[in-house]
Design a protein around this motif. Structure first.
Motif, PDB file in Angstrom:
ATOM      1  N   UNK A 101       0.815  -1.216   0.000  1.00 10.89           N
ATOM      2  CA  UNK A 101       0.000   0.000   0.000  1.00 10.89           C
ATOM      3  C   UNK A 101       0.845   1.262   0.000  1.00 10.89           C
ATOM      4  N   UNK A 102       2.095   1.131   0.432  1.00  8.27           N
ATOM      5  CA  UNK A 102       2.927   2.321   0.585  1.00  8.27           C
ATOM      6  C   UNK A 102       4.403   1.912   0.516  1.00  8.27           C
ATOM      7  N   UNK A 103       5.231   2.828   0.075  1.00  7.90           N
ATOM      8  CA  UNK A 103       6.674   2.587   0.091  1.00  7.90           C
ATOM      9  C   UNK A 103       7.317   3.437   1.173  1.00  7.90           C
ATOM     10  N   UNK A 104       8.251   2.860   1.879  1.00  6.78           N
ATOM     11  CA  UNK A 104       8.949   3.627   2.932  1.00  6.78           C
ATOM     12  C   UNK A 104      10.449   3.609   2.625  1.00  6.78           C
ATOM     13  N   UNK A 105      10.999   4.779   2.325  1.00  5.55           N
ATOM     14  CA  UNK A 105      12.439   4.887   2.092  1.00  5.55           C
ATOM     15  C   UNK A 105      13.102   5.288   3.402  1.00  5.55           C
ATOM     16  N   UNK A 146      22.283  10.635  -3.023  1.00  7.44           N
ATOM     17  CA  UNK A 146      21.981   9.198  -2.877  1.00  7.44           C
ATOM     18  C   UNK A 146      20.565   9.006  -2.345  1.00  7.44           C
ATOM     19  N   UNK A 147      20.191   9.823  -1.358  1.00  6.14           N
ATOM     20  CA  UNK A 147      18.863   9.693  -0.739  1.00  6.14           C
ATOM     21  C   UNK A 147      17.773   9.982  -1.767  1.00  6.14           C
ATOM     22  N   UNK A 148      18.005  11.005  -2.580  1.00  6.42           N
ATOM     23  CA  UNK A 148      17.015  11.330  -3.628  1.00  6.42           C
ATOM     24  C   UNK A 148      16.904  10.169  -4.624  1.00  6.42           C
ATOM     25  N   UNK A 149      18.055   9.656  -5.028  1.00  6.12           N
ATOM     26  CA  UNK A 149      18.053   8.568  -6.018  1.00  6.12           C
ATOM     27  C   UNK A 149      17.322   7.349  -5.463  1.00  6.12           C
ATOM     28  N   UNK A 150      17.555   7.044  -4.207  1.00  5.01           N
ATOM     29  CA  UNK A 150      16.945   5.855  -3.604  1.00  5.01           C
ATOM     30  C   UNK A 150      15.429   6.028  -3.487  1.00  5.01           C
ATOM     31  N   UNK A 151      14.997   7.206  -3.113  1.00  2.00           N
ATOM     32  CA  UNK A 151      13.567   7.459  -2.955  1.00  2.00           C
ATOM     33  C   UNK A 151      12.860   7.352  -4.311  1.00  2.00           C
ATOM     34  N   UNK A 152      13.462   7.949  -5.334  1.00  2.00           N
ATOM     35  CA  UNK A 152      12.904   7.863  -6.698  1.00  2.00           C
ATOM     36  C   UNK A 152      12.854   6.406  -7.148  1.00  2.00           C
ATOM     37  N   UNK A 153      13.934   5.701  -6.886  1.00  2.00           N
ATOM     38  CA  UNK A 153      14.033   4.309  -7.337  1.00  2.00           C
ATOM     39  C   UNK A 153      12.910   3.468  -6.719  1.00  2.00           C
ATOM     40  N   UNK A 154      12.665   3.674  -5.437  1.00  2.00           N
ATOM     41  CA  UNK A 154      11.626   2.878  -4.772  1.00  2.00           C
ATOM     42  C   UNK A 154      10.261   3.200  -5.374  1.00  2.00           C
ATOM     43  N   UNK A 155      10.003   4.473  -5.619  1.00  2.00           N
ATOM     44  CA  UNK A 155       8.700   4.821  -6.197  1.00  2.00           C
ATOM     45  C   UNK A 155       8.548   4.218  -7.583  1.00  2.00           C
ATOM     46  N   UNK A 156       9.602   4.295  -8.395  1.00  2.00           N
ATOM     47  CA  UNK A 156       9.539   3.709  -9.737  1.00  2.00           C
ATOM     48  C   UNK A 156       9.301   2.203  -9.660  1.00  2.00           C
ATOM     49  N   UNK A 157       9.832   1.576  -8.620  1.00  2.00           N
ATOM     50  CA  UNK A 157       9.725   0.119  -8.503  1.00  2.00           C
ATOM     51  C   UNK A 157       8.329  -0.322  -8.076  1.00  2.00           C
ATOM     52  N   UNK A 208       5.430   2.036  -7.494  1.00  2.00           N
ATOM     53  CA  UNK A 208       4.347   2.939  -7.939  1.00  2.00           C
ATOM     54  C   UNK A 208       3.266   3.083  -6.883  1.00  2.00           C
ATOM     55  N   UNK A 209       3.677   3.372  -5.689  1.00  2.00           N
ATOM     56  CA  UNK A 209       2.754   3.590  -4.573  1.00  2.00           C
ATOM     57  C   UNK A 209       3.133   4.894  -3.880  1.00  2.00           C
ATOM     58  N   UNK A 210       2.219   5.459  -3.082  1.00  2.00           N
ATOM     59  CA  UNK A 210       2.590   6.647  -2.314  1.00  2.00           C
ATOM     60  C   UNK A 210       3.789   6.333  -1.423  1.00  2.00           C
ATOM     61  N   UNK A 211       4.524   7.372  -1.084  1.00  2.00           N
ATOM     62  CA  UNK A 211       5.779   7.162  -0.361  1.00  2.00           C
ATOM     63  C   UNK A 211       5.801   7.898   0.973  1.00  2.00           C
ATOM     64  N   UNK A 212       6.407   7.254   1.957  1.00  2.00           N
ATOM     65  CA  UNK A 212       6.743   7.932   3.216  1.00  2.00           C
ATOM     66  C   UNK A 212       8.268   7.870   3.328  1.00  2.00           C
ATOM     67  N   UNK A 213       8.890   9.005   3.643  1.00  2.00           N
ATOM     68  CA  UNK A 213      10.352   8.985   3.835  1.00  2.00           C
ATOM     69  C   UNK A 213      10.623   9.071   5.334  1.00  2.00           C
ATOM     70  N   UNK A 214      11.496   8.201   5.794  1.00  2.00           N
ATOM     71  CA  UNK A 214      11.827   8.158   7.224  1.00  2.00           C
ATOM     72  C   UNK A 214      13.335   8.351   7.363  1.00  2.00           C
ATOM     73  N   UNK A 258      12.221  14.880  -0.617  1.00  2.00           N
ATOM     74  CA  UNK A 258      10.767  14.907  -0.835  1.00  2.00           C
ATOM     75  C   UNK A 258      10.482  15.146  -2.326  1.00  2.00           C
ATOM     76  N   UNK A 259       9.561  14.374  -2.879  1.00  2.00           N
ATOM     77  CA  UNK A 259       9.108  14.642  -4.255  1.00  2.00           C
ATOM     78  C   UNK A 259       7.585  14.512  -4.291  1.00  2.00           C
ATOM     79  N   UNK A 260       7.001  14.627  -5.478  1.00  2.00           N
ATOM     80  CA  UNK A 260       5.550  14.776  -5.593  1.00  2.00           C
ATOM     81  C   UNK A 260       4.773  13.551  -5.105  1.00  2.00           C
ATOM     82  N   UNK A 261       5.403  12.389  -5.014  1.00  2.00           N
ATOM     83  CA  UNK A 261       4.684  11.188  -4.579  1.00  2.00           C
ATOM     84  C   UNK A 261       4.838  10.906  -3.089  1.00  2.00           C
ATOM     85  N   UNK A 262       5.510  11.789  -2.409  1.00  2.00           N
ATOM     86  CA  UNK A 262       5.715  11.581  -0.970  1.00  2.00           C
ATOM     87  C   UNK A 262       4.497  12.110  -0.210  1.00  2.00           C
ATOM     88  N   UNK A 263       3.947  11.264   0.669  1.00  2.00           N
ATOM     89  CA  UNK A 263       2.724  11.647   1.396  1.00  2.00           C
ATOM     90  C   UNK A 263       2.984  11.817   2.895  1.00  2.00           C
TER      91      UNK A 263
END
Lengths: 236, 509
Positions: free
Chosen positions: A38-42, A113-124, A126-132, A145-150
């Motif tokens: 339901x959600x991705x957590x980076x 690196x953090x930006x790349x990893x967060x993008x990568x997880x969303x691309x993988x 395709x769910x809303x994201x929480x960054x921790x 933070x990017x547009x898919x981060x909730x």
């Protein structure tokens, strides 16, 4: 040949991944169950100069516990740490700056690196994201933070070392976890700073210091609760 | 009352534990046939039990051969085997986790609550007549007044997760016994210490944590250094409050006495000392044994925690998990226990300075339960490293040159006599090294054992990881101490103190 074992839906799987960046590859690990995600957590580690690796006690606990709320977690090592490749760091020279300021010359690369990893997880997934982010990782999380981060979770953010004022304009739901005796996140300063944030809840863990030794489950419980509430609010 | 003979089989969990192996020895003494639940792999658990019992003059192999002991492979935290034909009428559940705070594996709830629930499900079809549950006197949580020998209703306030888990386990047992129509006996020991006459223990927490801190103070100073008799150490607690300590052999004898007296089962027993020593008695005994002085008790209300001396920080580091037991000292009723003592002819020995000295002698003789490494490096003295190797190599180090730090660092090697060094670095050079407690005021310091020290200086362990694993304690400016740990690691990799390091010293001398 051994018989294939049927996996229980609740059983947790760990999958090693490599994330390509402009400077090399980041070694990471996904954790998830067979239930629909339901959600991705980076997850962002502390600074490599302060023991920041993906097997850190807090990062490991979150990777283990967050799949309980149908999250796919990604933890990874920054460039030049563990199995991650990247430009080599001259540790003694970098340490001189880090000693005085808490910032090292390679910090922009860690944030990239953090930006790349967060993008990568969303691309993988395709769910809303929480960054921790934990410690320096909170500073990195803020900048990933990017547009898919909730939602955003900041654990022991390094308020004494870094400038977090930009976050006052951010309207994402946030959870700040801090302790009452942390050298990097002084309690009074943290409580004052939280009042400047929008949509922020907070949790003070008594006796957690900066490292939350023995308090990992308390931190994970709070993160699970936050991720659940964010996904419900998003109607996921 | 007559004691039963030819008892049916007793199932014992936790037989390799501190209380468990003493209890097994006592049960065998009473001619009970005991099935013991041992973790897989059975051969390893059995070997551990064999060594523990050998210390108590019990030959496990012979007991197994004669059928008095029946080992069963199974784990309360995962799988329990099918033991269809085993007819156990008495169960003694002594397995427990004594972890005070919740850890990454989910202890103490994993063993104490989930494990108990799994055991109860496992035995639900057995013809069990008596269930004995080994709990703790502190399962009551915080309690006003004298704590009665009965089950505690909830909700309650607990000092830690251990107390909560033991209370929940009692409730599970109570519910199960009620539904099964089985007699439930709850044994609640207080703080368990080594055997009364020998001081022998296989676990070193509780009292031993503050004892360990006192031993560290004694190692910090030479025997003739007057500083060892002038510690700056306030202890948080009331001098006249009592610490309820009970010897493990007393606890085991009492449980075994109840097991073989069915008429005395079905009650709660507080296995606590009737005349426990005070905080002052204990600290006096420890100070005398380790030949250090200067500590005094300060009531919690007037204890200023903002200004801690180095001694106080060390003491707090060691005794943190048990600190509330110095200030919150409950009183326990023990009428049932006194009746059982009378019936069995047992009593609890006085815990005086001599008894505490016996405990300390044993603890030191087995290095507080820690396995000793016998590496060749361990034969080298830490003084060689600080007083010869560092001055020789810091000046040649690129790491030291590049970082160019000015800082004063104290190292305390706990298990090395007079094992304290202060190093003053000035613009990346080692300006001075002093051994022993001295007037140089450190910016921060590290406290660790000799084993961890040698692993770190050989570059085998990263000092930061050792800190995160709880193997190194840091005091003073934690942030700088952790940054310095990174630099020390880089230096240790540049100049590891292994074969090369020692050869380097030989050349230098």
């Amino acid at each position: 040949m051994p018989a294939a074992r049927l996996l229980n839906q609740d059983e947790q799987l760990a999958e090693s991944v490599l994330i390509r960046t402009s400077d090399g590859e980041l070694a990471g690990e996904l954790s998830y169950t067979l239930r629909p995600a339901r959600v991705g957590c980076a997850l962002m580690n502390p600074h490599p100069f302060m023991g920041g690796q993906m097997n850190n006690n807090i990062i490991r606990a979150l990777a283990k516990r967050l799949p309980e709320c149908d999250a796919v977690t990604l933890r990874f090592d920054y460039s030049g740490v563990g199995q991650s490749t990247g430009k080599p760091v001259n540790v003694p020279a970098a340490m001189l700056a880090f000693w005085e300021t808490g910032s090292a010359p390679q910090d922009p690369a860690l944030i990239a690196d953090s930006r790349a990893a967060t993008r990568w997880l969303h691309d993988a997934i395709r769910k809303p994201m929480v960054i921790i982010g934990y410690s320096f990782g909170a500073f990195a999380a803020m900048q990933a933070i990017h547009e898919n981060v909730v939602g955003l979770v900041l654990i022991a953010p390094t308020l004494r070392q870094h400038d977090y004022t930009a976050l006052s304009k951010c309207t994402l739901p946030k959870l700040v976890i801090y302790s009452d005796n942390d050298f990097a996140t002084p309690r009074d300063q943290t409580q004052q700073w939280i009042t400047t944030l929008q949509e922020a809840e907070s949790l003070c863990i008594v006796g957690g210091e900066h490292f939350f030794k023995g308090k990992e489950n308390e931190v994970a419980d709070a993160c699970n609760g936050f991720v659940r509430s964010v996904t419900i609010a998003e109607g996921v | 009352m007559p004691i039963q003979t030819h008892h049916p089989i007793v199932l014992l969990t936790g037989a390799t534990g501190f209380v468990g192996h003493y209890l097994l020895a006592k049960l065998l003494e009473q001619e009970c046939r005991c099935a013991v639940l041992l973790r897989a792999p059975l051969r390893e658990s059995q070997e551990r039990l064999r060594l523990l019992l050998a210390d108590l003059n019990v030959d496990l192999d012979r007991q197994i051969a004669s059928g008095q002991v029946i080992p069963i492979e199974g784990d309360l935290c995962s799988e329990l085997p099918d033991v269809g034909e085993l007819q156990c009428e008495t169960i003694i559940h002594a397995a427990a986790s004594t972890q005070f705070d919740r850890d990454g594996r989910g202890e103490p709830a994993r063993t104490n609550i989930d494990g108990t629930a799994r055991l109860l499900r496992w035995i639900s079809q057995w013809p069990v007549k008596h269930f004995h549950h080994v709990s703790t006197a502190y399962a009551s949580g915080r309690y006003d007044g004298s704590i009665p020998e009965k089950l505690h209703e909830g909700p309650r306030e607990f000092r830690n997760e251990y107390e909560r888990s033991k209370w929940q386990a009692e409730r599970l047992c109570q519910q199960w016994a009620k539904e099964a129509g089985t007699s439930l006996t709850i044994h609640r020991p207080s703080i368990i210490i080594g055997a009364y006459e020998t001081g022998r223990a296989s676990k070193f927490d509780g009292l031993y944590l503050s004892a360990r801190a006192t031993e560290v103070f004694s190692r910090m100073y030479d025997a003739d250094d007057p500083a060892r008799h002038a510690l700056s150490l306030r202890l948080r607690g009331r001098a006249d409050d009592c610490q309820n300590l009970v010897p493990v052999d007393y606890v085991a004898s009492m449980i075994a006495a109840a097991v073989v007296r069915p008429q005395m089962c079905g009650r709660v027993y507080h296995l606590v000392h009737p005349n426990p020593p005070t905080n002052q008695n204990i600290s006096d005994a420890l100070n005398t044994y380790f030949d250090v002085h200067g500590s005094h008790w300060v009531s919690p209300e007037s204890f200023d925690e903002m200004t801690l001396s180095e001694h106080e920080r060390i003491f707090n580091d060691f005794s943190k998990p048990i600190s509330h037991y110095f200030t919150d000292t409950p009183k326990f009723q023990r009428d049932h226990t006194a009746e059982l003592e009378n019936a069995a002819g047992l009593s609890c020995g006085i815990i005086d300075a001599a008894a505490i000295a016996r405990l300390m002698r044993h603890a030191q003789s087995c290095h507080w339960g820690k396995k000793r490494r016998s590496s060749s490096v361990a034969k080298v003295k830490c003084s060689d490293y600080f007083e010869k190797f560092l001055p020789l190599n810091v000046v040649r180090s690129q790491v030291a040159k590049l970082t160019g730090l000015s800082v004063i660092v104290r190292f305390i090697i706990e298990d090395e006599a007079n094992g304290q060094w202060v190093c003053r670095f000035e613009r990346g050079l080692l300006a001075e090294v002093h051994r022993g407690a001295n007037t140089l005021s450190e910016d921060f310091g590290y406290r660790l054992t000799r084993d961890v020290f040698w692993q770190a200086v050989n570059g085998k362990v990263h000092p930061q990881h050792a800190f995160l694993m709880g193997q190194v304690h840091v005091f003073g400016d934690i942030e700088r101490a952790l940054k310095m740990a990174m630099i020390l690691h880089a230096f240790n990799q540049e100049f590891p103190f292994d074969q090369g390091g020692r050869q380097c010293l030989l050349h230098a001398s």
